[in-house]
Design a protein around this motif. Structure first.
Motif, PDB file in Angstrom:
ATOM      1  N   SER A  24     -51.381  33.144 -73.649  1.00 50.30           N
ATOM      2  CA  SER A  24     -52.102  33.046 -74.846  1.00 50.30           C
ATOM      3  C   SER A  24     -53.203  32.871 -74.877  1.00 50.30           C
ATOM      4  O   SER A  24     -53.956  32.055 -74.203  1.00 50.30           O
ATOM      5  N   GLU A  25     -54.088  33.201 -76.221  1.00 52.38           N
ATOM      6  CA  GLU A  25     -55.429  32.802 -76.035  1.00 52.38           C
ATOM      7  C   GLU A  25     -55.758  31.309 -76.431  1.00 52.38           C
ATOM      8  O   GLU A  25     -56.644  30.554 -75.719  1.00 52.38           O
ATOM      9  N   PRO A  74     -61.696  35.156 -77.930  1.00 52.63           N
ATOM     10  CA  PRO A  74     -60.577  36.344 -78.102  1.00 52.63           C
ATOM     11  C   PRO A  74     -61.184  37.344 -76.933  1.00 52.63           C
ATOM     12  O   PRO A  74     -60.003  37.971 -76.432  1.00 52.63           O
ATOM     13  N   ASP A  75     -62.318  37.724 -77.034  1.00 54.74           N
ATOM     14  CA  ASP A  75     -62.676  38.692 -75.818  1.00 54.74           C
ATOM     15  C   ASP A  75     -62.411  38.127 -74.427  1.00 54.74           C
ATOM     16  O   ASP A  75     -62.242  38.998 -73.676  1.00 54.74           O
ATOM     17  N   ILE A  76     -62.604  36.878 -74.029  1.00 46.60           N
ATOM     18  CA  ILE A  76     -62.466  36.405 -72.835  1.00 46.60           C
ATOM     19  C   ILE A  76     -61.112  36.509 -72.448  1.00 46.60           C
ATOM     20  O   ILE A  76     -60.577  36.656 -71.411  1.00 46.60           O
ATOM     21  N   ALA A  77     -60.307  36.104 -73.611  1.00 41.10           N
ATOM     22  CA  ALA A  77     -58.566  36.150 -73.393  1.00 41.10           C
ATOM     23  C   ALA A  77     -58.089  37.448 -73.048  1.00 41.10           C
ATOM     24  O   ALA A  77     -57.294  37.475 -72.097  1.00 41.10           O
ATOM     25  N   ILE A  78     -58.783  38.612 -73.734  1.00 43.95           N
ATOM     26  CA  ILE A  78     -58.122  39.663 -73.472  1.00 43.95           C
ATOM     27  C   ILE A  78     -58.416  40.254 -72.068  1.00 43.95           C
ATOM     28  O   ILE A  78     -57.886  40.861 -71.428  1.00 43.95           O
ATOM     29  N   ALA A  79     -59.671  39.924 -71.850  1.00 47.89           N
ATOM     30  CA  ALA A  79     -60.093  40.238 -70.547  1.00 47.89           C
ATOM     31  C   ALA A  79     -59.498  39.563 -69.144  1.00 47.89           C
ATOM     32  O   ALA A  79     -59.064  40.196 -68.126  1.00 47.89           O
ATOM     33  N   ILE A  80     -59.341  38.349 -69.534  1.00 54.28           N
ATOM     34  CA  ILE A  80     -58.630  37.578 -68.561  1.00 54.28           C
ATOM     35  C   ILE A  80     -56.969  38.077 -68.433  1.00 54.28           C
ATOM     36  O   ILE A  80     -56.231  38.441 -67.145  1.00 54.28           O
ATOM     37  N   ASN A  81     -56.252  38.597 -69.425  1.00 52.36           N
ATOM     38  CA  ASN A  81     -55.109  39.053 -69.312  1.00 52.36           C
ATOM     39  C   ASN A  81     -55.022  40.470 -68.856  1.00 52.36           C
ATOM     40  O   ASN A  81     -53.971  40.980 -68.509  1.00 52.36           O
ATOM     41  N   GLN A  82     -55.966  41.134 -69.117  1.00 52.50           N
ATOM     42  CA  GLN A  82     -56.148  42.576 -68.434  1.00 52.50           C
ATOM     43  C   GLN A  82     -56.274  42.359 -67.098  1.00 52.50           C
ATOM     44  O   GLN A  82     -55.353  43.167 -66.248  1.00 52.50           O
ATOM     45  N   MET A  83     -56.854  41.463 -66.503  1.00 59.19           N
ATOM     46  CA  MET A  83     -57.131  41.035 -64.994  1.00 59.19           C
ATOM     47  C   MET A  83     -55.850  40.814 -64.593  1.00 59.19           C
ATOM     48  O   MET A  83     -55.441  41.259 -63.598  1.00 59.19           O
TER      49      MET A  83
END
Length: 229
Positions: A47-48, A28-37
């Motif tokens: 999607s996650e 969950p935290d990795i996906a959020i950071a990737i999408n922010q990037m």
């Protein structure tokens, strides 16, 4: 066919654990950071579940996959360096917001430690992310040895970090077990001469459990502890 581990099969003196997808559900935290990037770079987000298939191969490949949308990128994106800087900034600031230990992980580590079995953590995650995550989620002190993706010149599936773990703890590879969730974990274990065990959750990617070729399958880390202690 992967064997479900039983007490008669193997009694390791050293158990090496993968981190993401084995001990911690960090997607969950990795996906959020990737999408922010990606948003910062004006690129499409994912999607996650889509991002999960890119996990386990180190940060550089993860970001390559996110930038190209390909599981096996053929060309390094021109903005890779900028993207990596953004990702590390976003993720390091929010490394343990939604991440959680898998059920039975901490209980299993505690039982293994009390039984006198040496424990190590070998991950392809960079050190600047590995140690904060282990600390914040409360399991860093269980490990006598920790290696990240940039600790040595080579990372999993190369056997080097596993062999260094065995050397540091003075255990023969034949007396060690590698526990993970991905092809990199199982290949690294086999390349190092370790026995290998797969968990049925985590970030297995495009492979089935049988295709990974692990020696054993365990249900949880607590299940493993009950079998070998």
């Amino acid at each position: 066919m992967v064997k479900h581990m039983t007490m008669t099969h193997f009694k390791p003196r050293l158990i090496v654990f993968d981190l993401d997808g084995t001990l911690v559900d960090s997607s969950p935290d990795i996906a959020i950071a990737i999408n922010q990037m990606l948003s910062e770079l004006n690129q499409a987000t994912y999607s996650e579940q889509e991002i999960k298939q890119w996990l386990g191969f180190g940060a550089t490949k993860l970001i390559n996959c996110a930038l190209t949308g390909e599981l096996e990128p053929k060309i390094e994106p021109a903005n890779l360096r900028q993207a990596m800087r953004l990702y590390f900034n976003f993720y390091s600031a929010n490394i343990c917001v939604n991440s959680q230990l898998y059920a039975g992980a901490k209980e299993g580590l505690e039982q293994l430690k009390l039984a006198g079995i040496k424990l190590a953590c070998v991950t392809n995650k960079p050190a600047l992310l590995t140690l904060p995550l282990l600390t914040e989620i409360g399991i860093k002190d269980y490990f006598q040895f920790i290696a990240s993706g940039d600790t040595f010149q080579r990372m999993k599936p190369d056997p080097l970090p596993l062999l260094e773990a065995a050397k540091a703890i003075a255990v023969d590879p034949e007396q060690a077990l590698m526990v993970g969730d991905s092809i990199n974990d199982i290949q690294a274990g086999k390349n190092a001469g370790f026995k290998t065990a797969i968990v049925p959750y985590g970030y297995i990617g495009k492979y089935s459990i049988d295709e990974l070729g692990a020696d054993y399958q365990i249900n949880t880390i607590e299940h493993l502890a009950k079998l070998v202690c």
